[in-house]
Design an enzyme around this catalytic site. Structure first.
Site, PDB file in Angstrom:
ATOM      1  NE  ARG A  81      37.428  57.508  53.922  1.00 13.27           N
ATOM      2  CZ  ARG A  81      37.851  56.817  54.979  1.00 13.27           C
ATOM      3  NH1 ARG A  81      37.946  55.499  54.893  1.00 13.27           N
ATOM      4  NH2 ARG A  81      38.172  57.408  56.088  1.00 13.27           N
ATOM      5  CE  LYS A  85      40.207  38.921  41.462  1.00 17.71           C
ATOM      6  NZ  LYS A  85      41.539  39.537  41.537  1.00 17.71           N
ATOM      7  CG  HIS A 113      42.179  41.387  34.286  1.00 20.60           C
ATOM      8  ND1 HIS A 113      42.256  40.999  35.584  1.00 20.60           N
ATOM      9  CD2 HIS A 113      43.423  41.194  33.768  1.00 20.60           C
ATOM     10  CE1 HIS A 113      43.493  40.592  35.851  1.00 20.60           C
ATOM     11  NE2 HIS A 113      44.225  40.697  34.758  1.00 20.60           N
ATOM     12  CE  LYS A 120      45.313  38.317  31.495  1.00 24.77           C
ATOM     13  NZ  LYS A 120      46.315  39.353  31.632  1.00 24.77           N
ATOM     14  CD  GLU A 160      50.715  37.863  39.381  1.00 26.86           C
ATOM     15  OE1 GLU A 160      50.675  39.063  39.123  1.00 26.86           O
ATOM     16  OE2 GLU A 160      50.032  37.330  40.256  1.00 26.86           O
ATOM     17  CG  ASP A 190      44.290  38.000  44.016  1.00 24.49           C
ATOM     18  OD1 ASP A 190      43.494  38.919  43.727  1.00 24.49           O
ATOM     19  OD2 ASP A 190      45.496  38.022  43.710  1.00 24.49           O
ATOM     20  CG  HIS A 247      41.986  35.985  37.234  1.00 25.82           C
ATOM     21  ND1 HIS A 247      40.963  36.804  36.808  1.00 25.82           N
ATOM     22  CD2 HIS A 247      42.784  36.770  38.005  1.00 25.82           C
ATOM     23  CE1 HIS A 247      41.146  38.017  37.306  1.00 25.82           C
ATOM     24  NE2 HIS A 247      42.242  38.021  38.039  1.00 25.82           N
ATOM     25  CE  LYS A 257      49.796  38.009  43.850  1.00 24.49           C
ATOM     26  NZ  LYS A 257      49.471  38.836  42.665  1.00 24.49           N
TER      27      LYS A 257
HETATM   28  C1  BG6 Z   1      44.505  40.394  39.577  1.00 22.72           C
HETATM   29  C2  BG6 Z   1      44.975  39.902  40.908  1.00 22.72           C
HETATM   30  O1  BG6 Z   1      43.148  40.148  39.409  1.00 22.72           O
HETATM   31  O2  BG6 Z   1      45.241  39.723  38.554  1.00 22.72           O
HETATM   32  C3  BG6 Z   1      46.469  40.163  41.076  1.00 22.72           C
HETATM   33  O3  BG6 Z   1      44.251  40.567  41.932  1.00 22.72           O
HETATM   34  C4  BG6 Z   1      47.233  39.577  39.923  1.00 22.72           C
HETATM   35  O4  BG6 Z   1      46.938  39.641  42.301  1.00 22.72           O
HETATM   36  C5  BG6 Z   1      46.641  39.998  38.596  1.00 22.72           C
HETATM   37  O5  BG6 Z   1      48.565  40.050  40.012  1.00 22.72           O
HETATM   38  C6  BG6 Z   1      47.277  39.247  37.437  1.00 22.72           C
HETATM   39  O6  BG6 Z   1      46.793  39.775  36.245  1.00 22.72           O
HETATM   40  P1  BG6 Z   1      47.693  39.828  34.939  1.00 22.72           P
HETATM   41  O7  BG6 Z   1      46.789  40.341  33.877  1.00 22.72           O
HETATM   42  O8  BG6 Z   1      48.839  40.747  35.245  1.00 22.72           O
HETATM   43  O9  BG6 Z   1      48.161  38.427  34.712  1.00 22.72           O
END
Ligand code: BG6
Length: 495
Positions: A39, A144, A174, A178, A212, A231, A236, A332
């Protein structure tokens, strides 16, 4: 390629650097064009300037080549438009622009990337279909979380199937892009010595950690309605569980691999009503020193009960893993950023060596480090030189760095390239999404329907609620907390 959500975080942080990397390595053939859609009111020129500037922040310095970056952004275009319901005329304009760029009314070779907030995932394919942009060889990548629960994931699958064939739909996760996640497969199935031990007879328990040291950054609006389970865990973490627990496919192709993934999810034992308390621990970070608490973050409700940490004990009803718990956790604002799988082997049946001078014979451990310090560590006992029989645990440690010159590739460029090549192996199939939701749906319902289900506060920068230790200690197990890159040295870790 059309990127929906082009002014968002994902585009600048991941997608554009990934495309630049493919461009730099000549891995996209021909005169490709990327149309950013959002947008925000950019023109082609201002969008190119914005991306050019962001590339400098998100591409590693050694890969930055000013002239090449200038040239790369000339492949970018931009269409400012509405993307949701009632936006068909905007899609007609988009179509006209794509036809213009292609120099033909007949569009083909289209790749759509949905990097928008998830609330738009259900409307975009409908609009693409209505305007005939869902051409026969188009592909669509969807980020996702795919669905919000089982029901919405099933509905989404229906919507996508009405506009595209399954072989055109690429549900991206993703983590599967990796290198080191893929290497779990090579480690297990390219070597003969581990697989005979990889089962309930030799393995005591498995830990999977993806934590993280950052908070939710600027994503409060998205995160507060999502939480750690949606999330990170439903996608993942469960993918890492699948790679660790799956049977070897007979051949390595998209269908055979993805069939095995689904079998893993189908064999997860659903949690019963009375099992949530001792199988699930959720937490939310609270202020600590100069670190903000979650409820103080922008876009987060002041009384939010969204979890930023979750630990779970999961089990399988199958021959290989029956009785072997898998403990998974994500959070987190932890002391460090680390993703790893720790496989704990059973102790020897009879331990004839005694503990001496604090050194005890301990069970073997295998650590598959997904990130950082990518590599593999095997821990085993050795005799300490000298009199008597003192046993000490030592490490055999392989790190990717030692491959010399081999760069661990970026997940997004790998997956975008796979999509361009039409390889769906590392993308999630519709049945896998639904099967994984089937397992997590009751957990989410339990959170929603049991207001008393605890949400523990944990100080930002620590390893999460104490109760997550109890989750394992009750089974004589404990989390492995790596010391490397620890920012807060007060925190316990494994030396
Ligand atoms: C994302 C999440 O899919 O993956 C994030 O939405 C997260 O919250 C991230 O921080 C972590 O990915 P990576 O590759 O940095 O470990």
């Amino acid at each position: 390629m059309v990127i929906f959500g082009a002014s968002g975080d994902l585009t600048k942080r991941k997608l554009m650097p990934a495309l630049y990397s493919l461009h730099r390595e000549n891995r996209i053939k021909g005169d490709y064009r990327v149309m950013g859609v959002s947008r925000t009111a950019y023109t082609d020129e201002t969008f190119q300037a914005y991306i050019r500037q962001e590339l400098e922040k998100f591409i590693p310095a050694e890969e930055q080549d000013a002239a090449l970056m200038d040239e790369f952004v000339t492949h970018l275009h931009y269409e400012s438009m509405e993307m949701g319901e009632g936006a068909l005329s905007h899609y007609e304009n988009l179509k006209a622009r794509l036809q213009d760029l292609a120099g033909s009314k007949e569009l083909d070779n289209l790749l759509f990337y949905l990097a928008t907030p998830p609330s738009l995932y259900s409307q975009i394919p409908v609009n693409l279909k209505e305007t005939g942009l869902n051409v026969k060889n188009a592909r669509i990548i969807v980020e996702k979380p795919f669905g919000y629960n089982l029901e919405s994931a099933q509905e989404l699958n229906e919507i996508y199937r009405a506009a595209f064939r399954e072989d055109q739909i690429y549900r991206i996760d993703h983590f599967l892009g990796k290198e080191t996640a893929q290497n779990i497969l090579a480690f297990r199935f390219a070597n003969g010595i581990f697989e005979p031990l990889w089962n309930r007879n030799y393995i005591d328990y498995v830990e999977i950690t993806a934590v993280e040291n950052l908070g939710i950054e600027n994503r409060g609006g998205f995160y507060d309605g999502t939480g750690a389970l949606r999330d990170m865990v439903q996608n993942h973490l469960i993918q890492l569980v699948a790679l660790t627990a799956m049977e070897p496919p007979a051949i390595f192709d998209a269908d055979s691999f993805r069939n095995e993934v689904v079998k893993v999810y189908d064999s997860l034992i659903p949690l019963k009503d009375n099992e949530f308390d001792d199988h699930v621990v959720r937490g939310q970070y609270v202020a600590n020193g100069d670190k903000k608490g979650y409820r103080e973050e922008k876009g987060v409700a002041a009384d939010s009960r969204t979890e930023t940490y979750i630990a779970m004990k999961i089990g399988f009803g199958n021959w290989r893993w029956s009785g072997v718990p898998f403990y998974i956790r994500t959070g987190k604002q932890m002391p460090t950023k680390v993703t790893e799988i720790v496989v704990h082997f059973k102790p020897t049946p009879n331990q004839m060596f005694q503990c001496t001078e604090g050194a005890c014979p301990t069970a073997n451990k295998l650590i598959l480090r997904i990130q950082p310090n990518e590599g593999t560590v095997l821990k085993f006992g050795m005799k300490v030189p000298g009199s008597g029989f003192n046993i000490k645990q030592v490490e055999m440690d392989f790190t990717y760095d030692r491959l010399g010159g081999t760069k661990v590739g970026d997940a997004y460029s790998r997956l975008i390239e796979d999509c361009i090549l039409g390889d769906q192996t590392l993308f999630t199939r519709s049945d896998a999404v639904e099967s994984s939701w089937k397992y997590f749906d009751p957990v989410i319902k339990h959170f929603d329907e049991t207001p008393k289900f605890p949400l523990y506060g944990y100080p930002a920068g620590t390893w999460g609620p104490r109760e997550s230790e109890d989750l394992m200690n009750i089974d004589n197990a404990s989390w492995t907390n790596p010391c490397k890159n620890l920012t807060n040295t007060d925190q316990y870790c494994e030396l």
